[in-house]
Design a protein around this motif. Sequence first.
Motif, PDB file in Angstrom:
ATOM      1  N   LYS A 123     -13.232  10.823   2.751  1.00 24.17           N
ATOM      2  CA  LYS A 123     -12.612  11.167   1.381  1.00 24.17           C
ATOM      3  C   LYS A 123     -11.534  12.209   1.386  1.00 24.17           C
ATOM      4  O   LYS A 123     -11.591  13.060   2.047  1.00 24.17           O
ATOM      5  N   PRO A 124     -10.137  11.768   0.863  1.00 24.74           N
ATOM      6  CA  PRO A 124      -9.010  12.759   0.681  1.00 24.74           C
ATOM      7  C   PRO A 124      -9.433  13.872  -0.120  1.00 24.74           C
ATOM      8  O   PRO A 124     -10.171  13.813  -1.117  1.00 24.74           O
ATOM      9  N   SER A 125      -8.771  15.058   0.368  1.00 25.42           N
ATOM     10  CA  SER A 125      -8.951  16.422  -0.536  1.00 25.42           C
ATOM     11  C   SER A 125      -8.355  15.985  -2.044  1.00 25.42           C
ATOM     12  O   SER A 125      -8.636  16.736  -2.909  1.00 25.42           O
ATOM     13  N   GLU A 126      -6.943  15.801  -1.516  1.00 23.87           N
ATOM     14  CA  GLU A 126      -6.217  15.440  -3.069  1.00 23.87           C
ATOM     15  C   GLU A 126      -5.336  14.233  -2.380  1.00 23.87           C
ATOM     16  O   GLU A 126      -5.369  13.598  -1.623  1.00 23.87           O
ATOM     17  N   GLY A 127      -4.842  13.841  -3.697  1.00 20.87           N
ATOM     18  CA  GLY A 127      -3.750  12.588  -3.469  1.00 20.87           C
ATOM     19  C   GLY A 127      -4.539  11.192  -3.907  1.00 20.87           C
ATOM     20  O   GLY A 127      -5.523  11.236  -4.063  1.00 20.87           O
ATOM     21  N   THR A 128      -3.396  10.293  -3.970  1.00 22.50           N
ATOM     22  CA  THR A 128      -3.962   8.869  -4.557  1.00 22.50           C
ATOM     23  C   THR A 128      -3.535   7.750  -3.433  1.00 22.50           C
ATOM     24  O   THR A 128      -2.459   7.986  -2.640  1.00 22.50           O
ATOM     25  N   ILE A 129      -4.247   6.722  -3.233  1.00 25.43           N
ATOM     26  CA  ILE A 129      -3.738   5.485  -2.755  1.00 25.43           C
ATOM     27  C   ILE A 129      -3.825   4.340  -3.734  1.00 25.43           C
ATOM     28  O   ILE A 129      -4.397   4.292  -4.689  1.00 25.43           O
ATOM     29  N   GLU A 168      -8.243  18.593   3.718  1.00 22.97           N
ATOM     30  CA  GLU A 168      -8.366  19.944   4.041  1.00 22.97           C
ATOM     31  C   GLU A 168      -8.206  20.313   5.741  1.00 22.97           C
ATOM     32  O   GLU A 168      -8.931  19.542   6.441  1.00 22.97           O
ATOM     33  N   ARG A 169      -7.311  21.121   5.893  1.00 29.57           N
ATOM     34  CA  ARG A 169      -7.123  21.576   7.486  1.00 29.57           C
ATOM     35  C   ARG A 169      -6.629  20.273   8.225  1.00 29.57           C
ATOM     36  O   ARG A 169      -6.668  20.658   9.576  1.00 29.57           O
ATOM     37  N   ARG A 170      -6.387  19.292   7.877  1.00 30.12           N
ATOM     38  CA  ARG A 170      -5.869  17.984   8.734  1.00 30.12           C
ATOM     39  C   ARG A 170      -4.449  17.797   8.356  1.00 30.12           C
ATOM     40  O   ARG A 170      -3.656  17.754   9.277  1.00 30.12           O
ATOM     41  N   PHE A 171      -4.409  17.343   7.089  1.00 32.21           N
ATOM     42  CA  PHE A 171      -2.719  16.981   6.752  1.00 32.21           C
ATOM     43  C   PHE A 171      -2.830  17.115   5.386  1.00 32.21           C
ATOM     44  O   PHE A 171      -3.648  17.378   4.539  1.00 32.21           O
ATOM     45  N   VAL A 172      -1.410  17.476   4.815  1.00 32.91           N
ATOM     46  CA  VAL A 172      -0.940  17.768   3.480  1.00 32.91           C
ATOM     47  C   VAL A 172       0.227  16.601   3.207  1.00 32.91           C
ATOM     48  O   VAL A 172       1.148  16.593   3.766  1.00 32.91           O
ATOM     49  N   ASP A 173      -0.125  16.421   2.045  1.00 32.71           N
ATOM     50  CA  ASP A 173       0.947  15.573   1.206  1.00 32.71           C
ATOM     51  C   ASP A 173       1.754  14.438   1.870  1.00 32.71           C
ATOM     52  O   ASP A 173       2.780  14.576   2.075  1.00 32.71           O
ATOM     53  N   ILE A 174       0.685  13.804   2.188  1.00 37.66           N
ATOM     54  CA  ILE A 174       1.394  12.428   3.013  1.00 37.66           C
ATOM     55  C   ILE A 174       1.667  11.397   1.865  1.00 37.66           C
ATOM     56  O   ILE A 174       0.804  11.241   1.306  1.00 37.66           O
ATOM     57  N   SER A 175       2.975  10.875   1.830  1.00 37.30           N
ATOM     58  CA  SER A 175       3.300   9.830   0.866  1.00 37.30           C
ATOM     59  C   SER A 175       3.815   8.869   1.987  1.00 37.30           C
ATOM     60  O   SER A 175       5.083   9.075   2.450  1.00 37.30           O
ATOM     61  N   LEU A 176       3.464   7.648   1.958  1.00 34.25           N
ATOM     62  CA  LEU A 176       3.828   6.548   2.831  1.00 34.25           C
ATOM     63  C   LEU A 176       3.941   5.237   2.030  1.00 34.25           C
ATOM     64  O   LEU A 176       3.217   5.143   0.664  1.00 34.25           O
ATOM     65  N   SER A 177       4.605   4.223   2.445  1.00 35.64           N
ATOM     66  CA  SER A 177       4.603   3.049   1.627  1.00 35.64           C
ATOM     67  C   SER A 177       4.749   1.863   2.695  1.00 35.64           C
ATOM     68  O   SER A 177       5.594   1.789   3.615  1.00 35.64           O
ATOM     69  N   ALA A 178       3.700   0.763   2.702  1.00 34.72           N
ATOM     70  CA  ALA A 178       3.690  -0.342   3.641  1.00 34.72           C
ATOM     71  C   ALA A 178       3.941  -1.657   2.759  1.00 34.72           C
ATOM     72  O   ALA A 178       3.717  -1.553   1.845  1.00 34.72           O
ATOM     73  N   ARG A 179       4.877  -2.380   3.517  1.00 32.58           N
ATOM     74  CA  ARG A 179       5.174  -3.571   2.917  1.00 32.58           C
ATOM     75  C   ARG A 179       4.943  -4.634   3.848  1.00 32.58           C
ATOM     76  O   ARG A 179       4.849  -4.464   5.125  1.00 32.58           O
ATOM     77  N   LYS A 180       5.162  -5.879   3.427  1.00 32.25           N
ATOM     78  CA  LYS A 180       5.134  -6.884   4.406  1.00 32.25           C
ATOM     79  C   LYS A 180       6.380  -7.226   4.960  1.00 32.25           C
ATOM     80  O   LYS A 180       7.416  -6.523   4.434  1.00 32.25           O
ATOM     81  N   ASN A 181       6.434  -8.047   5.979  1.00 37.74           N
ATOM     82  CA  ASN A 181       7.664  -8.058   6.791  1.00 37.74           C
ATOM     83  C   ASN A 181       8.243  -6.809   7.276  1.00 37.74           C
ATOM     84  O   ASN A 181       9.531  -6.686   7.730  1.00 37.74           O
ATOM     85  N   LEU A 241       0.792  -1.039   0.208  1.00 37.11           N
ATOM     86  CA  LEU A 241       0.092   0.016  -0.055  1.00 37.11           C
ATOM     87  C   LEU A 241       0.814   1.386  -0.048  1.00 37.11           C
ATOM     88  O   LEU A 241       1.798   1.248   0.546  1.00 37.11           O
ATOM     89  N   ALA A 242       0.446   2.033  -0.985  1.00 38.12           N
ATOM     90  CA  ALA A 242       1.286   3.439  -0.905  1.00 38.12           C
ATOM     91  C   ALA A 242       0.309   4.631  -1.171  1.00 38.12           C
ATOM     92  O   ALA A 242      -0.871   4.229  -1.551  1.00 38.12           O
ATOM     93  N   THR A 243       0.623   5.531  -0.546  1.00 36.93           N
ATOM     94  CA  THR A 243      -0.089   7.060  -0.906  1.00 36.93           C
ATOM     95  C   THR A 243       0.873   7.978  -1.467  1.00 36.93           C
ATOM     96  O   THR A 243       2.196   8.109  -1.252  1.00 36.93           O
ATOM     97  N   HIS A 244       0.269   8.813  -2.410  1.00 35.53           N
ATOM     98  CA  HIS A 244       0.877   9.761  -3.022  1.00 35.53           C
ATOM     99  C   HIS A 244       0.195  11.097  -2.489  1.00 35.53           C
ATOM    100  O   HIS A 244      -0.935  11.232  -3.066  1.00 35.53           O
ATOM    101  N   GLY A 245       1.017  12.027  -1.981  1.00 38.72           N
ATOM    102  CA  GLY A 245       0.408  13.325  -1.770  1.00 38.72           C
ATOM    103  C   GLY A 245      -0.923  13.414  -1.229  1.00 38.72           C
ATOM    104  O   GLY A 245      -1.696  14.189  -1.572  1.00 38.72           O
ATOM    105  N   LEU A 246      -1.129  12.483  -0.315  1.00 41.21           N
ATOM    106  CA  LEU A 246      -2.379  12.353   0.266  1.00 41.21           C
ATOM    107  C   LEU A 246      -2.738  13.801   1.291  1.00 41.21           C
ATOM    108  O   LEU A 246      -1.961  13.890   2.051  1.00 41.21           O
ATOM    109  N   SER A 247      -3.868  14.250   0.815  1.00 41.23           N
ATOM    110  CA  SER A 247      -4.014  15.643   1.735  1.00 41.23           C
ATOM    111  C   SER A 247      -5.557  15.596   2.261  1.00 41.23           C
ATOM    112  O   SER A 247      -6.565  14.909   1.490  1.00 41.23           O
TER     113      SER A 247
END
Lengths: 329, 480
Positions: free
Chosen positions: B288-294, B250-263, B242-248
């Motif tokens: 629903k995020p205001s911006e970004g993709t999962i 409004e008024r809560r968080f901006v531009d979060i990009s993370l990646s999760a792996r097994k192990n 699972l990864a996110t790109h520029g997840l935002s």
Amino acid sequence: MSVTKNENFISIIGFIIIFTAVIGFFTFMNPNFLTAKYFLTMFKNVTIIAIASIGLTFVIAVNHTDLSFYLTAGFSAMFMSWLISKNFSVPAAVITALIGSVVFGFTTGFAIGVARLPDIISTIAIGVIAYGCSYLFSNGQKIYVNKSNISFLNDGNILGIPTPIFFLLLFYIIFFILMEKTKYGTYIFAAGSNRIAARLSGINTNAVIIFSYILCTVFSSFAGMISTASRGNGDVATTANFLMPCFTAVFIGSAVFKRPNLLGTFLGAFFVRMMIDGVLLLGIPYYVGDLVTSILLIISLLISKLNTFGSFKRIRLVAAVNTKGGVAK
Amino acid sequence: MQALDNVELMVKEGEVHALLGMNGAGKSTLVKILSGVYTKDSGRIFIDGKEVFINHAQDAMDCGVATVYQHPQLVYTFTGYENISLGEESRSFVINRDIMRKTAQELAKEYRINIDVTKMVGDMRPVERELICILNALSKKSKILILDEPTSILTEKEIEILFDVIRELKTKGVSIIFVTHRLDEVNQICDKITVFRDGKNIQSLEVGKGLDSSYIAELMLGRKLEKFYPPKSTDQPSEVVLATHGLSLERRFVDISLSARKNEILGVFGLVGSGIDELSKVLFGAVKPSEGTIILNGEGKKFRSPNDAIKNGIFLVPGDRQTEGYVGDQSVENNITMAKMNKVTYKIFGLINAGAKKKDALKMVEDLSIATPTVKKVVAELSGGNQQKVVVAKGLYTDANVYVFCEPTVGVDVGAKYSIYEIMRQLSKTSAVILISSDIEEIYGMADRVMVINQGKMKVETKTNEITMNTILVHAVSNA
């Protein structure tokens, strides 16, 4: 989560005692009360209230309320009468009018589930809209229907069982199973008791709420149609006396079995109707019936409340232990 | 355990005194005692050398102690000046709004607070609401003002406005207790700090030329990490699940990009209110995020609902188990199977196979050693740890590929805590696990990789063994 679990034993016994006592009292006052003929008449009256209460039980179970169903039922009954007077066949008229009631139910469910409007006020408003619409068919007059067309709904037989009673049994069996034995029943109770947790468990809570409101209008409408068939005319007032008995039936059931359920609603409907008819049989004016019903409603609400208070206390206790670092047993 | 143990706090007239500490350090408890919400078991409170007794909110008011909470308790449909004089209306039966308004305006002028008091509080910005609260306190002649994390919901500009007001109050001799997590603010505005940890006061310091952030962080954290957590992963992490790109949001968080792996357990650390709770909801499709993709298994996804996320193999163990996690008046078995009831229903009509449901639930109860006499018991009657295990079991029952745990061990006893950690570690071998938490020890002890969110912004992402706990905390509390 069976409704007849041991915990409810005492309240069930209590209900049976009260039930028997009331029958005994009315029989003592008027021996006609316990005759087969009278009982059958009463059972038909019970049928109407019992069918009208099915959907309401679902609405109460999802922790909402509906003050529009009796007026929506009036609308559907008028709609059906009007269609029959325009020479529609009875099945076509019944189905078309029921579709009309689905529209009302969906609208109410959408307003409360999705748009999150307050349920009491919105259902009062939607009920009055239905009430207003029902006058459109008749300019405020009654619509006389040819009794021979529609009498099947009230006087006919299916498989040797009187039609209303056939439908009563059919609906109660199906929806009892739906509520108690299927995943949908679990969804309904989960959404009713913790909507957020239910949603985060993947339950479509909006759909559950809409579904419950649709059931509520459809069943009360069908009951309104049977009532119309027994009277022979479509009258806006036909269903006006549904409100109190239906709520009372649901809450008696919920008081006896500690949560809304159809077995309880059925017994509740029977009890309410018996009280009303017993009072009538004693020659007491009809409006006293309303009074008795409303007193019953308040008492059953009180008992339900005491039940939940009891469990609240338990929950608080557990929570207190937890926060004090109690070790899990 | 005591929430507060023998604490001492001395505040001088006209002083801004910062109260620092992690979640659960006892800051809020002290604030609640001083404002009369809780009653102390022992100890004494002195104001101007005289002992006072604060047992109710009214007592605190009478002593001149006023508290401004993060979410000010105001009547939103009243105007500012009506709120300022709330509880202090004139004695006459008819309210004279002109006088009320003028009094409020004069008060604001006296303390150089620039605010339009005729506006409705509901239409005000958060900082204006706090100022109204402060004015309300001042109108009652309060000499001691407690500000409980006042800046956490304000923007940087708004914080400046608030600080100007605080400086003005200082010159007028008002003492201020400033509860906060944020070290940079301490440097800007405070004269003195006191650090709380585990219900004790650790140290009081003058704020001189500037504070050493890492030293303060050490004070806040205290002891070194205990050997409490299951061993970390030694296997090579898999491909990104699972990864996110520029997840935002409004008024809560901006531009979060993370990646999760097994192990590999990904730890997301942030303070309460930093946006981590909302992040967990967005990953699960509940918001629903205001911006970004999962991106799930290399494929862009838009979850319409939690139901959708569950179908795609994601499950969230939400942060507040009582309101979000379990349905209290339903049985253990219903709660466990709730998110995937299809596994125990016949094909037709959704009929439940009661035997299968019981069997599956029993297996879960056994696997996670949930302490309950039967699976029919309602969850509300279990202990906190077991309730949380039920929520975890509900997740395991969905056989998800991605598990998001948000604050999984709040209010959970030590035994259950450890077994939840073990479950997470076990899970990480077959699924991607994201641990979102404001408990830094938990993050440090569990996560193989850690990222920090500070006021909705991503600060740092690194392997846990390449960073110290202090550094993580410094990233989470400072504006660097």
